[in-house]
Design a protein around this motif. Structure first.
Motif, PDB file in Angstrom:
ATOM      1  N   LEU A  81      12.049  -9.667  -7.832  1.00 16.53           N
ATOM      2  CA  LEU A  81      11.297  -9.787  -9.071  1.00 16.53           C
ATOM      3  C   LEU A  81      11.089  -8.449  -9.767  1.00 16.53           C
ATOM      4  N   ILE A  82      10.713  -7.415  -8.989  1.00 18.61           N
ATOM      5  CA  ILE A  82      10.376  -6.128  -9.585  1.00 18.61           C
ATOM      6  C   ILE A  82      11.595  -5.557 -10.325  1.00 18.61           C
ATOM      7  N   GLY A  83      11.395  -5.227 -11.574  1.00 19.32           N
ATOM      8  CA  GLY A  83      12.483  -4.691 -12.389  1.00 19.32           C
ATOM      9  C   GLY A  83      13.313  -5.744 -13.091  1.00 19.32           C
ATOM     10  N   ASN A  84      13.122  -7.011 -12.723  1.00 21.37           N
ATOM     11  CA  ASN A  84      13.915  -8.092 -13.317  1.00 21.37           C
ATOM     12  C   ASN A  84      13.081  -9.074 -14.128  1.00 21.37           C
ATOM     13  N   VAL A  85      11.761  -8.953 -14.062  1.00 22.71           N
ATOM     14  CA  VAL A  85      10.879  -9.845 -14.821  1.00 22.71           C
ATOM     15  C   VAL A  85       9.849  -9.008 -15.570  1.00 22.71           C
ATOM     16  N   LYS A  86       9.346  -9.535 -16.664  1.00 24.04           N
ATOM     17  CA  LYS A  86       8.386  -8.796 -17.480  1.00 24.04           C
ATOM     18  C   LYS A  86       6.946  -8.860 -16.975  1.00 24.04           C
ATOM     19  N   PRO A  87       6.457  -9.988 -16.468  1.00 23.28           N
ATOM     20  CA  PRO A  87       5.063 -10.017 -16.009  1.00 23.28           C
ATOM     21  C   PRO A  87       4.829  -9.046 -14.850  1.00 23.28           C
ATOM     22  N   ALA A  88       3.657  -8.435 -14.835  1.00 21.17           N
ATOM     23  CA  ALA A  88       3.266  -7.608 -13.695  1.00 21.17           C
ATOM     24  C   ALA A  88       3.116  -8.498 -12.462  1.00 21.17           C
ATOM     25  N   ILE A  89       3.515  -7.979 -11.304  1.00 19.56           N
ATOM     26  CA  ILE A  89       3.430  -8.723 -10.046  1.00 19.56           C
ATOM     27  C   ILE A  89       2.382  -8.073  -9.153  1.00 19.56           C
ATOM     28  N   ILE A  90       1.416  -8.877  -8.736  1.00 16.95           N
ATOM     29  CA  ILE A  90       0.404  -8.436  -7.774  1.00 16.95           C
ATOM     30  C   ILE A  90       0.588  -9.287  -6.527  1.00 16.95           C
ATOM     31  N   ASN A  91       0.811  -8.626  -5.404  1.00 19.32           N
ATOM     32  CA  ASN A  91       1.101  -9.333  -4.163  1.00 19.32           C
ATOM     33  C   ASN A  91      -0.195  -9.826  -3.521  1.00 19.32           C
ATOM     34  N   GLY A  92      -0.330 -11.143  -3.445  1.00 19.32           N
ATOM     35  CA  GLY A  92      -1.475 -11.742  -2.766  1.00 19.32           C
ATOM     36  C   GLY A  92      -1.211 -12.023  -1.303  1.00 19.32           C
ATOM     37  N   GLY A  93      -0.090 -11.480  -0.776  1.00 19.77           N
ATOM     38  CA  GLY A  93       0.268 -11.661   0.621  1.00 19.77           C
ATOM     39  C   GLY A  93       1.676 -12.190   0.748  1.00 19.77           C
ATOM     40  N   ASP A  94       2.534 -11.456   1.468  1.00 14.59           N
ATOM     41  CA  ASP A  94       3.905 -11.925   1.692  1.00 14.59           C
ATOM     42  C   ASP A  94       4.161 -12.058   3.186  1.00 14.59           C
ATOM     43  N   GLY A  95       4.338 -13.290   3.620  1.00 16.99           N
ATOM     44  CA  GLY A  95       4.673 -13.564   5.017  1.00 16.99           C
ATOM     45  C   GLY A  95       3.795 -12.804   5.981  1.00 16.99           C
ATOM     46  N   THR A  96       4.441 -12.015   6.838  1.00 18.11           N
ATOM     47  CA  THR A  96       3.718 -11.142   7.775  1.00 18.11           C
ATOM     48  C   THR A  96       3.829  -9.685   7.344  1.00 18.11           C
ATOM     49  N   GLY A  97       4.136  -9.465   6.050  1.00 16.32           N
ATOM     50  CA  GLY A  97       4.455  -8.118   5.602  1.00 16.32           C
ATOM     51  C   GLY A  97       3.327  -7.312   5.014  1.00 16.32           C
ATOM     52  N   ASN A  98       2.816  -7.699   3.836  1.00 15.07           N
ATOM     53  CA  ASN A  98       1.883  -6.858   3.091  1.00 15.07           C
ATOM     54  C   ASN A  98       0.746  -7.690   2.510  1.00 15.07           C
ATOM     55  N   HIS A  99      -0.413  -7.056   2.391  1.00 19.67           N
ATOM     56  CA  HIS A  99      -1.566  -7.675   1.723  1.00 19.67           C
ATOM     57  C   HIS A  99      -2.397  -6.539   1.130  1.00 19.67           C
ATOM     58  N   PRO A 100      -1.900  -5.920   0.040  1.00 19.34           N
ATOM     59  CA  PRO A 100      -2.515  -4.681  -0.430  1.00 19.34           C
ATOM     60  C   PRO A 100      -3.955  -4.814  -0.907  1.00 19.34           C
ATOM     61  N   MET A 145       0.828  -1.211   0.000  1.00 22.25           N
ATOM     62  CA  MET A 145       0.000   0.000   0.000  1.00 22.25           C
ATOM     63  C   MET A 145       0.858   1.256   0.000  1.00 22.25           C
ATOM     64  N   LYS A 146       2.109   1.147   0.420  1.00 23.72           N
ATOM     65  CA  LYS A 146       2.974   2.322   0.481  1.00 23.72           C
ATOM     66  C   LYS A 146       3.205   2.944  -0.883  1.00 23.72           C
ATOM     67  N   GLU A 147       3.136   2.132  -1.927  1.00 25.79           N
ATOM     68  CA  GLU A 147       3.440   2.647  -3.264  1.00 25.79           C
ATOM     69  C   GLU A 147       2.238   3.329  -3.922  1.00 25.79           C
ATOM     70  N   LEU A 148       1.054   3.217  -3.306  1.00 21.80           N
ATOM     71  CA  LEU A 148      -0.141   3.834  -3.865  1.00 21.80           C
ATOM     72  C   LEU A 148      -0.356   5.221  -3.274  1.00 21.80           C
ATOM     73  N   SER A 149      -0.632   6.202  -4.134  1.00 26.40           N
ATOM     74  CA  SER A 149      -1.019   7.529  -3.667  1.00 26.40           C
ATOM     75  C   SER A 149      -2.482   7.498  -3.258  1.00 26.40           C
ATOM     76  N   VAL A 150      -2.906   8.512  -2.522  1.00 27.13           N
ATOM     77  CA  VAL A 150      -4.323   8.625  -2.160  1.00 27.13           C
ATOM     78  C   VAL A 150      -5.179   8.674  -3.423  1.00 27.13           C
ATOM     79  N   GLU A 151      -4.705   9.392  -4.432  1.00 24.03           N
ATOM     80  CA  GLU A 151      -5.453   9.515  -5.685  1.00 24.03           C
ATOM     81  C   GLU A 151      -5.610   8.150  -6.368  1.00 24.03           C
ATOM     82  N   GLN A 152      -4.571   7.340  -6.321  1.00 23.44           N
ATOM     83  CA  GLN A 152      -4.667   6.007  -6.917  1.00 23.44           C
ATOM     84  C   GLN A 152      -5.622   5.117  -6.134  1.00 23.44           C
ATOM     85  N   ILE A 153      -5.589   5.216  -4.818  1.00 28.49           N
ATOM     86  CA  ILE A 153      -6.521   4.433  -4.007  1.00 28.49           C
ATOM     87  C   ILE A 153      -7.958   4.797  -4.345  1.00 28.49           C
ATOM     88  N   ILE A 154      -8.251   6.093  -4.427  1.00 28.22           N
ATOM     89  CA  ILE A 154      -9.602   6.538  -4.754  1.00 28.22           C
ATOM     90  C   ILE A 154     -10.003   6.054  -6.147  1.00 28.22           C
TER      91      ILE A 154
END
Length: 292
Positions: free
Chosen positions: A109-128, A7-16
């Protein structure tokens, strides 16, 4: 938006914008994607809601979905996540939803692979996308997050839901407070009184006790936890008028929430699950539109 990993990478405008697109999908809008896309859902941890709602979102857009089962993949032979993704890149996939037990798995992965990455949950870290569907549910209920008090209760230290919501809700004007046993506090600042929070909160968001991350929880008592931190029927009666109950699920009935409250008038638990499809449709479409 090329990827969505926190969620840190999303601006308020993008969230809306995501909320508005999700609402459009909810009310019957059709996808505006022009090209044909192919995706896969790589889940290395168990999941029902997130995995299935992503697949429903993909099919509704519509997108071709290639099946992937971690238990039958070459990861069992020692293949790394990076190499698995490179294989899927080579055969032509456009985007991947990944859930993985490793925190920040996406950094390699980010910047090193071509497919878009959507995080479905990483460990105890993020679940956007869970955070976005939570925000969408609150937004539907109140029309705003400004000045709303959201109290998150439970296994905070192991909760990627708590972390993602902490990053986003305050930027949208909500007050977020946390209640948990002292040993589950982690880096979060908590309040002392759950009893006071019950009477002042607009949203009570209960969290599952994550037994699988506690090495068995040998000293854990369901009865003691429920007595101190569970949303019981008596506590629900003291909630303010118009306040709602949320839970990312799966839920431990009669531990963090009374069984009678899972589908009570205040509960928005299954509404959250429904909203997950629309939010994930919106996220996928916004990411793929950037590739057209």
């Amino acid at each position: 938006m090329k990827n969505l990993v926190s969620m840190k990478e999303l601006s308020v405008e993008q969230i809306i914008a995501i909320l508005e697109q999700a609402e459009a999908f909810r009310t019957g809008a059709a996808s505006t994607l022009i090209s044909k896309y192919t995706m896969a859902n790589l889940f290395f941890e168990p999941s029902t809601r997130t995995k299935m709602s992503f697949e429903m979102a993909e099919r509704r857009l519509p997108i071709d979905v290639l099946p992937f089962e971690a238990g039958f993949s070459s990861t069992l032979k020692g293949e790394t996540l990076y190499d698995t993704v490179k294989v899927l890149e080579a055969i032509g996939l456009d985007a991947l939803v990944i859930r993985h037990e490793q925190n920040n798995y996406f950094e390699e992965l980010i910047g090193n692979v071509k497919p878009a990455i959507i995080n479905g949950g990483d460990g105890t870290g993020n679940h956007p996308t869970q955070s976005l569907l939570d925000i969408f549910t609150i937004w539907q209920e109140f029309g705003t997050l400004e000045d709303k008090i959201v109290t998150i209760v439970g296994d905070i230290v192991h909760s990627r839901v708590a972390r993602s919501n902490a990053q986003a809700l305050t930027r949208l004007g909500a007050t977020v407070q946390f209640v948990c046993p002292p040993e589950w506090q982690g880096e979060f600042e908590t309040i002392n009184s759950f009893e006071e929070a019950i009477e002042t909160s607009d949203v009570l968001m209960m969290l599952r006790v994550q037994h699988e991350r506690h090495d068995g929880l040998a000293s854990f008592s369901k009865e003691a936890y429920n007595k101190s931190y569970g949303l019981t029927v008596d506590r629900e009666r003291r909630m303010k008028d118009g306040a709602i109950i949320m839970h990312p699920a799966p839920f431990n009935r009669d531990v963090e929430i009374a069984s009678e409250l899972v589908e009570c008038e205040r509960s928005r638990i299954f509404k959250q699950m429904e909203n997950g499809v629309y939010i994930r449709m919106a996220v996928i479409e916004m990411i793929l539109k950037g590739r057209e």
